[in-house]
Design an enzyme around this catalytic site. Structure first.
Site, short mmCIF file in Angstrom:
data_model
loop_
_atom_site.label_atom_id
_atom_site.label_comp_id
_atom_site.label_asym_id
_atom_site.label_seq_id
_atom_site.Cartn_x
_atom_site.Cartn_y
_atom_site.Cartn_z
N LYS A 107 36.20 14.77 13.92
CA LYS A 107 35.88 13.41 14.11
C LYS A 107 37.14 12.47 14.49
O LYS A 107 37.35 11.79 15.14
CB LYS A 107 34.64 12.90 13.41
CG LYS A 107 33.71 11.83 13.89
CD LYS A 107 32.98 11.99 15.30
CE LYS A 107 32.19 11.51 15.52
NZ LYS A 107 31.01 11.44 15.15
N LYS A 132 34.05 22.09 21.93
CA LYS A 132 32.55 22.23 22.54
C LYS A 132 32.44 21.14 23.36
O LYS A 132 33.23 20.04 23.60
CB LYS A 132 31.74 21.84 21.13
CG LYS A 132 31.93 20.46 20.57
CD LYS A 132 31.05 20.15 19.49
CE LYS A 132 31.09 18.90 18.83
NZ LYS A 132 30.37 18.13 18.22
N LYS A 141 30.33 14.33 24.52
CA LYS A 141 30.39 13.18 25.28
C LYS A 141 31.50 12.16 25.14
O LYS A 141 31.83 11.39 25.91
CB LYS A 141 29.10 12.33 25.27
CG LYS A 141 28.52 12.02 23.98
CD LYS A 141 27.00 11.81 23.89
CE LYS A 141 26.43 12.07 22.62
NZ LYS A 141 25.09 12.00 22.38
#
Ligand code: TYM
Length: 329
Positions: A113, A192, A195
């Site tokens: 993240k 992966k 969005k």
């Protein structure tokens, strides 16, 4: 006899992408007949990173539309917005007090993240604590999520063990439920589908033309430079993995043979994938258009959903306050 409970959530961080659908929503749908399912739009998670304030209400609505368009029946599963049940954050606060900062700093999901944001908020550090609270405030035992979420489910079990050991048996340890197939890969072949990474995803609302263009541009086995070059499906990082999800085994064997012998070209292989993908997505997209034209119906579903589950969350909080010595003076 009351059924076991299931909880899962999706962040309203933008449009829904194929990974959300194949990795999580399909699993959520599979469980509806056998469990009492609660599926959230986890808006308090979405604000752990910088976000667009104006777009947030529509993003929340879109996740709800996505759940419904994918086939979740609101009579059989409860759809709700996390912030409509503020007990989630109350429990998260208490879980934060039994979790070490060191533990949170070492979760692999945090590292990923941090690569996508400039500002590291303490909310982002505490993200997994809120996720644990989401799940166990309903005493859910099963969590349908993509395989990328395993670390968070394991973390949830650890928090539960710590709580139960410290304050007495209160919560069950939840398990994750994965759909078959691995993590849906990014169209770039690296990481992966997500969005938050432009160019990595197929949105559920992409037009058929856009979906075809994205598949047509996706990299295949780099050794297949010309149509007649033989290839290896295992060296085709994205399309072949999607075939594993969409294409029956027998047909897949045929395609693999065609690839190895250069009997078929990559475009033909992609066309087969596109056909099966659209067979799956077309009805969903049709329902999506219909639901998008009736936003008040969707809002009603969410309002009723929150009203239905909030008493469960309140009962859990009453029990937690009692166990932690916070219930009275
Ligand atoms: P979010 O919104 O990032 O993802 C929602 C779900 O989609 C799955 N997913 C994928 N699965 C396979 N391949 C992919 N490329 C892919 N991309 C996304 C995720 O695994 C997830 O299941 N942390 C959660 C949100 C959450 C939650 C919860 C989940 C908050 N509280 C409680 C379960 C229970 C998340 O990843 O959201």
């Amino acid at each position: 006899m009351s059924r076991e409970r299931v909880f899962s959530g999706i962040q309203p961080t933008g449009t829904l992408q194929l990974g959300n659908y194949l990795g999580a929503i399909k699993g959520m749908i599979e469980l509806v007949e056998h469990y009492e399912c609660i599926y959230g739009i986890v808006d308090y998670h979405a604000v752990t990173v910088p976000y667009n304030v104006e777009k947030m209400p529509q993003n929340k609505l879109n996740v709800a539309i996505g759940y419904l368009a994918a086939g979740l029946d609101p009579q059989k599963a409860t759809l709700m917005v996390q912030s409509d049940v503020p007990e989630h954050t109350e429990l998260a606060w208490l879980f934060g007090c039994i979790t070490s900062v060191n533990k949170l700093e070492h979760l692999p999901t945090l590292k990923d993240k941090l690569e996508t944001v400039d500002f590291f908020s303490s909310g982002l550090l505490n993200y997994p604590i809120l996720q644990a609270a989401d799940i166990v405030i309903y005493k859910a035992t099963l969590v349908p999520v993509g395989r990328d979420q395993e670390a968070h489910i394991e973390f949830t079990r650890e928090v539960v063990r710590k709580f139960n050991n410290t304050f007495g048996q209160t919560f069950p340890e939840p398990a994750s439920y994965n759909t078959p197939g691995a993590i849906v890969p990014s169209l770039s072949g690296e990481g992966k589908m997500s969005k938050s990474v432009p160019g990595s995803y197929i949105a559920l609302t992409d037009t058929p033309e856009e979906i075809w263009q994205k598949l047509a541009q996706t990299l295949t086995d780099p050794r297949r430079v010309r149509r007649d070059d033989p290839g290896d499906p295992e060296a085709c990082p994205v399309i072949w993995q999607l075939h594993h999800i969409y294409t029956p085994e027998e047909k897949r064997a045929e395609l693999a043979e065609g690839c190895r012998t250069a009997g078929i070209g990559c475009l033909q292989c992609k066309r087969e994938l596109y056909r099966l993908m659209m067979e799956d997505l077309s009805p969903l997209q049709e329902r999506w258009r219909d639901l998008a034209a009736h936003p008040d119906y969707v809002r009603d579903v969410l309002r009723e959903g929150a009203a239905r589950v909030r008493p469960i969350a309140q009962a859990t909080m009453a029990e937690v306050r009692e166990k932690m010595g916070l219930a009275g003076v």
